[in-house]
Design a protein around this motif. Structure first.
Motif, PDB file in Angstrom:
ATOM      1  N   SER A 144      14.195  36.766  54.314  1.00 25.19           N
ATOM      2  CA  SER A 144      15.192  37.481  55.255  1.00 25.19           C
ATOM      3  C   SER A 144      16.830  35.624  55.947  1.00 25.19           C
ATOM      4  O   SER A 144      17.884  36.351  56.332  1.00 25.19           O
ATOM      5  CB  SER A 144      14.684  37.459  56.971  1.00 25.19           C
ATOM      6  OG  SER A 144      14.427  36.318  57.226  1.00 25.19           O
ATOM      7  N   GLU A 145      16.043  34.916  54.811  1.00 23.62           N
ATOM      8  CA  GLU A 145      16.990  34.103  55.778  1.00 23.62           C
ATOM      9  C   GLU A 145      17.892  33.506  54.738  1.00 23.62           C
ATOM     10  O   GLU A 145      18.946  32.767  55.547  1.00 23.62           O
ATOM     11  CB  GLU A 145      16.137  32.459  56.089  1.00 23.62           C
ATOM     12  CG  GLU A 145      14.568  32.295  56.992  1.00 23.62           C
ATOM     13  CD  GLU A 145      14.460  30.874  57.052  1.00 23.62           C
ATOM     14  OE1 GLU A 145      14.982  29.986  56.138  1.00 23.62           O
ATOM     15  OE2 GLU A 145      13.555  30.904  57.767  1.00 23.62           O
ATOM     16  N   THR A 146      17.612  33.914  53.076  1.00 25.20           N
ATOM     17  CA  THR A 146      19.036  34.064  52.538  1.00 25.20           C
ATOM     18  C   THR A 146      18.897  35.375  51.949  1.00 25.20           C
ATOM     19  O   THR A 146      20.275  35.341  51.401  1.00 25.20           O
ATOM     20  CB  THR A 146      17.835  33.134  50.945  1.00 25.20           C
ATOM     21  OG1 THR A 146      17.400  33.594  50.944  1.00 25.20           O
ATOM     22  CG2 THR A 146      17.624  31.665  51.479  1.00 25.20           C
ATOM     23  N   ASP A 147      19.016  36.176  52.759  1.00 23.14           N
ATOM     24  CA  ASP A 147      18.793  37.702  52.255  1.00 23.14           C
ATOM     25  C   ASP A 147      18.468  37.931  51.020  1.00 23.14           C
ATOM     26  O   ASP A 147      19.726  39.153  50.638  1.00 23.14           O
ATOM     27  CB  ASP A 147      20.634  38.045  53.144  1.00 23.14           C
ATOM     28  CG  ASP A 147      20.797  39.284  52.858  1.00 23.14           C
ATOM     29  OD1 ASP A 147      19.843  40.069  53.717  1.00 23.14           O
ATOM     30  OD2 ASP A 147      21.621  39.915  53.231  1.00 23.14           O
ATOM     31  N   ARG A 148      17.917  37.621  50.355  1.00 28.10           N
ATOM     32  CA  ARG A 148      17.665  38.581  48.682  1.00 28.10           C
ATOM     33  C   ARG A 148      15.941  37.959  48.228  1.00 28.10           C
ATOM     34  O   ARG A 148      15.512  37.018  49.087  1.00 28.10           O
ATOM     35  CB  ARG A 148      18.920  36.988  47.990  1.00 28.10           C
ATOM     36  CG  ARG A 148      18.179  35.666  47.939  1.00 28.10           C
ATOM     37  CD  ARG A 148      18.730  34.847  46.510  1.00 28.10           C
ATOM     38  NE  ARG A 148      18.503  33.726  46.944  1.00 28.10           N
ATOM     39  CZ  ARG A 148      18.643  32.424  46.094  1.00 28.10           C
ATOM     40  NH1 ARG A 148      19.126  33.245  44.508  1.00 28.10           N
ATOM     41  NH2 ARG A 148      18.046  31.819  46.387  1.00 28.10           N
ATOM     42  N   TYR A 149      16.311  38.237  47.590  1.00 30.78           N
ATOM     43  CA  TYR A 149      14.734  38.572  46.613  1.00 30.78           C
ATOM     44  C   TYR A 149      14.708  37.359  46.072  1.00 30.78           C
ATOM     45  O   TYR A 149      15.318  36.778  45.408  1.00 30.78           O
ATOM     46  CB  TYR A 149      14.421  39.638  46.041  1.00 30.78           C
ATOM     47  CG  TYR A 149      13.949  41.079  46.473  1.00 30.78           C
ATOM     48  CD1 TYR A 149      12.991  41.640  46.853  1.00 30.78           C
ATOM     49  CD2 TYR A 149      14.848  42.329  47.106  1.00 30.78           C
ATOM     50  CE1 TYR A 149      12.392  42.573  48.178  1.00 30.78           C
ATOM     51  CE2 TYR A 149      15.000  42.868  47.274  1.00 30.78           C
ATOM     52  CZ  TYR A 149      13.587  43.258  48.367  1.00 30.78           C
ATOM     53  OH  TYR A 149      13.168  44.348  48.685  1.00 30.78           O
ATOM     54  N   TRP A 150      13.267  36.654  46.039  1.00 29.57           N
ATOM     55  CA  TRP A 150      12.703  35.382  45.075  1.00 29.57           C
ATOM     56  C   TRP A 150      11.540  35.631  44.326  1.00 29.57           C
ATOM     57  O   TRP A 150      10.994  36.081  45.110  1.00 29.57           O
ATOM     58  CB  TRP A 150      13.513  34.448  46.061  1.00 29.57           C
ATOM     59  CG  TRP A 150      13.691  32.755  45.037  1.00 29.57           C
ATOM     60  CD1 TRP A 150      12.799  31.761  45.098  1.00 29.57           C
ATOM     61  CD2 TRP A 150      13.967  32.682  43.629  1.00 29.57           C
ATOM     62  NE1 TRP A 150      12.541  31.155  44.087  1.00 29.57           N
ATOM     63  CE2 TRP A 150      13.692  31.510  43.439  1.00 29.57           C
ATOM     64  CE3 TRP A 150      14.842  33.749  43.127  1.00 29.57           C
ATOM     65  CZ2 TRP A 150      14.387  31.123  42.459  1.00 29.57           C
ATOM     66  CZ3 TRP A 150      15.593  33.182  41.907  1.00 29.57           C
ATOM     67  CH2 TRP A 150      15.249  31.854  41.674  1.00 29.57           C
ATOM     68  N   TYR A 151      10.824  34.359  43.780  1.00 30.36           N
ATOM     69  CA  TYR A 151       9.810  34.992  43.443  1.00 30.36           C
ATOM     70  C   TYR A 151       9.182  34.453  44.150  1.00 30.36           C
ATOM     71  O   TYR A 151       9.000  33.291  44.777  1.00 30.36           O
ATOM     72  CB  TYR A 151       9.622  34.022  42.183  1.00 30.36           C
ATOM     73  CG  TYR A 151      10.304  34.364  41.108  1.00 30.36           C
ATOM     74  CD1 TYR A 151      10.090  35.122  40.024  1.00 30.36           C
ATOM     75  CD2 TYR A 151      11.567  33.709  40.711  1.00 30.36           C
ATOM     76  CE1 TYR A 151      10.815  36.006  39.085  1.00 30.36           C
ATOM     77  CE2 TYR A 151      12.414  34.290  39.076  1.00 30.36           C
ATOM     78  CZ  TYR A 151      11.450  35.311  39.018  1.00 30.36           C
ATOM     79  OH  TYR A 151      12.650  35.557  37.862  1.00 30.36           O
ATOM     80  N   THR A 152       7.942  35.195  44.450  1.00 25.49           N
ATOM     81  CA  THR A 152       6.577  35.174  46.017  1.00 25.49           C
ATOM     82  C   THR A 152       6.225  34.030  45.291  1.00 25.49           C
ATOM     83  O   THR A 152       5.124  33.312  46.182  1.00 25.49           O
ATOM     84  CB  THR A 152       5.511  36.094  45.607  1.00 25.49           C
ATOM     85  OG1 THR A 152       6.512  37.588  46.062  1.00 25.49           O
ATOM     86  CG2 THR A 152       5.257  36.527  46.954  1.00 25.49           C
ATOM     87  N   HIS A 153       5.545  33.548  43.729  1.00 26.40           N
ATOM     88  CA  HIS A 153       3.915  32.647  43.704  1.00 26.40           C
ATOM     89  C   HIS A 153       5.242  31.810  42.862  1.00 26.40           C
ATOM     90  O   HIS A 153       4.946  32.114  41.671  1.00 26.40           O
ATOM     91  CB  HIS A 153       3.289  33.851  42.996  1.00 26.40           C
ATOM     92  CG  HIS A 153       2.440  34.892  43.395  1.00 26.40           C
ATOM     93  ND1 HIS A 153       2.292  34.609  44.806  1.00 26.40           N
ATOM     94  CD2 HIS A 153       2.890  36.159  43.365  1.00 26.40           C
ATOM     95  CE1 HIS A 153       1.819  36.138  45.153  1.00 26.40           C
ATOM     96  NE2 HIS A 153       2.447  36.869  43.651  1.00 26.40           N
ATOM     97  N   LYS A 154       6.062  31.016  43.752  1.00 25.08           N
ATOM     98  CA  LYS A 154       7.390  30.376  42.985  1.00 25.08           C
ATOM     99  C   LYS A 154       6.480  28.608  42.584  1.00 25.08           C
ATOM    100  O   LYS A 154       6.397  28.688  41.120  1.00 25.08           O
ATOM    101  CB  LYS A 154       7.391  29.479  43.878  1.00 25.08           C
ATOM    102  CG  LYS A 154       8.695  30.936  45.083  1.00 25.08           C
ATOM    103  CD  LYS A 154       9.739  29.866  45.849  1.00 25.08           C
ATOM    104  CE  LYS A 154       8.705  29.188  47.148  1.00 25.08           C
ATOM    105  NZ  LYS A 154       8.819  30.356  48.312  1.00 25.08           N
ATOM    106  N   LEU A 155       5.184  28.487  42.599  1.00 25.83           N
ATOM    107  CA  LEU A 155       4.192  27.107  41.799  1.00 25.83           C
ATOM    108  C   LEU A 155       3.687  27.701  41.256  1.00 25.83           C
ATOM    109  O   LEU A 155       3.808  27.026  40.097  1.00 25.83           O
ATOM    110  CB  LEU A 155       3.593  26.470  43.182  1.00 25.83           C
ATOM    111  CG  LEU A 155       3.798  25.864  44.116  1.00 25.83           C
ATOM    112  CD1 LEU A 155       3.031  24.835  45.184  1.00 25.83           C
ATOM    113  CD2 LEU A 155       5.032  24.229  43.615  1.00 25.83           C
ATOM    114  N   LEU A 156       3.253  28.835  41.036  1.00 28.26           N
ATOM    115  CA  LEU A 156       2.817  29.016  39.390  1.00 28.26           C
ATOM    116  C   LEU A 156       3.917  29.129  38.868  1.00 28.26           C
ATOM    117  O   LEU A 156       3.407  29.055  37.181  1.00 28.26           O
ATOM    118  CB  LEU A 156       2.178  30.720  40.154  1.00 28.26           C
ATOM    119  CG  LEU A 156       1.376  31.212  39.381  1.00 28.26           C
ATOM    120  CD1 LEU A 156       0.439  30.577  38.522  1.00 28.26           C
ATOM    121  CD2 LEU A 156       0.748  32.340  39.272  1.00 28.26           C
TER     122      LEU A 156
END
Length: 222
Positions: A144-156
């Motif tokens: 909601s802060e960037t108003d876009r979808y991004w990878y949930t498990h970023k470090l993995l």
């Protein structure tokens, strides 16, 4: 040849060493490992008449770019210890999800690869992990802060991409025993240097640099 950098409080020392003789061919003092400076260093090494058949490095992007541009025929060997170490940092000591636990086990095998059969077995495990967990590490969530979808498990996902991108340059040492698979030799050199330098903690920055120059000079004379 192997190349690595180490950090002191006041500066970064970048060193280029011959793997067989441990002779330090060139050093540079900087604030970090910069592409422009590394490119200049490599060009200077060529001007000195050195034939560099391989470079074992940690995989910093600027370093890789400089090598590819200047040493077009040189094999780049990624340091296996660096790959393993960085991956374990991102995965943490106690990952919770099964995918991370399994990838961590695969990562722990990297430094143990010593034959072509080891390589084949490891690549098979890594590919099997990719297939089994692709849907999980590619999951996206709405931010909601960037108003876009991004990878949930970023470090993995970052760990997976980091390893996969390194694979083309992970195994040159298996075909040429003259190529070191790690930069451990130069890291050991840095460790001994720092131990000697710690005895003289009151030195100014300039005197610390001079101490390092003399230390390297006498190390090369052995």
């Amino acid at each position: 040849m192997r190349m690595d950098g180490t950090y002191f409080k006041q500066f970064c020392l970048i060193s280029y060493q011959d793997h067989h003789s441990n002779y330090t061919q060139l050093i540079r003092f900087s604030d970090e490992e910069r592409y422009e400076e590394i490119k200049e260093d490599l060009q200077n090494l060529l001007r000195l008449g050195l034939k560099i058949e391989s470079m074992t490095v940690d995989g910093q992007k600027g370093t890789l770019r400089a090598i590819r541009e200047v040493l077009t025929e040189t094999k780049i060997q990624r340091c296996l210890v660096h790959i393993q170490r960085q991956s374990l940092i991102w995965l943490t000591n106690s990952p919770k999800h099964t995918s991370a636990k399994e990838l961590r086990k695969i990562v722990l095998l990297i430094s143990k690869i010593s034959t072509h059969n080891d390589k084949i077995a490891w690549l098979r495990q890594f590919k099997q992990w990719e297939i089994a967990h692709k849907s999980y590490y590619q999951q996206k969530s709405f931010n909601s802060e960037t108003d876009r979808y991004w990878y949930t498990h970023k470090l993995l996902r970052r760990t997976f991409i980091y390893i996969k991108s390194a694979i083309p340059n992970m195994f040159h040492f298996l075909d040429d025993e003259a190529i070191p698979k790690t930069t451990n030799g130069i890291e050991g050199f840095f460790s001994h240097l720092k131990n000697h330098l710690d005895i003289h903690r009151g030195l100014t920055t300039e005197h610390r640099k001079n101490f390092i120059k003399w230390y390297i000079y006498f190390s090369n004379e052995k």
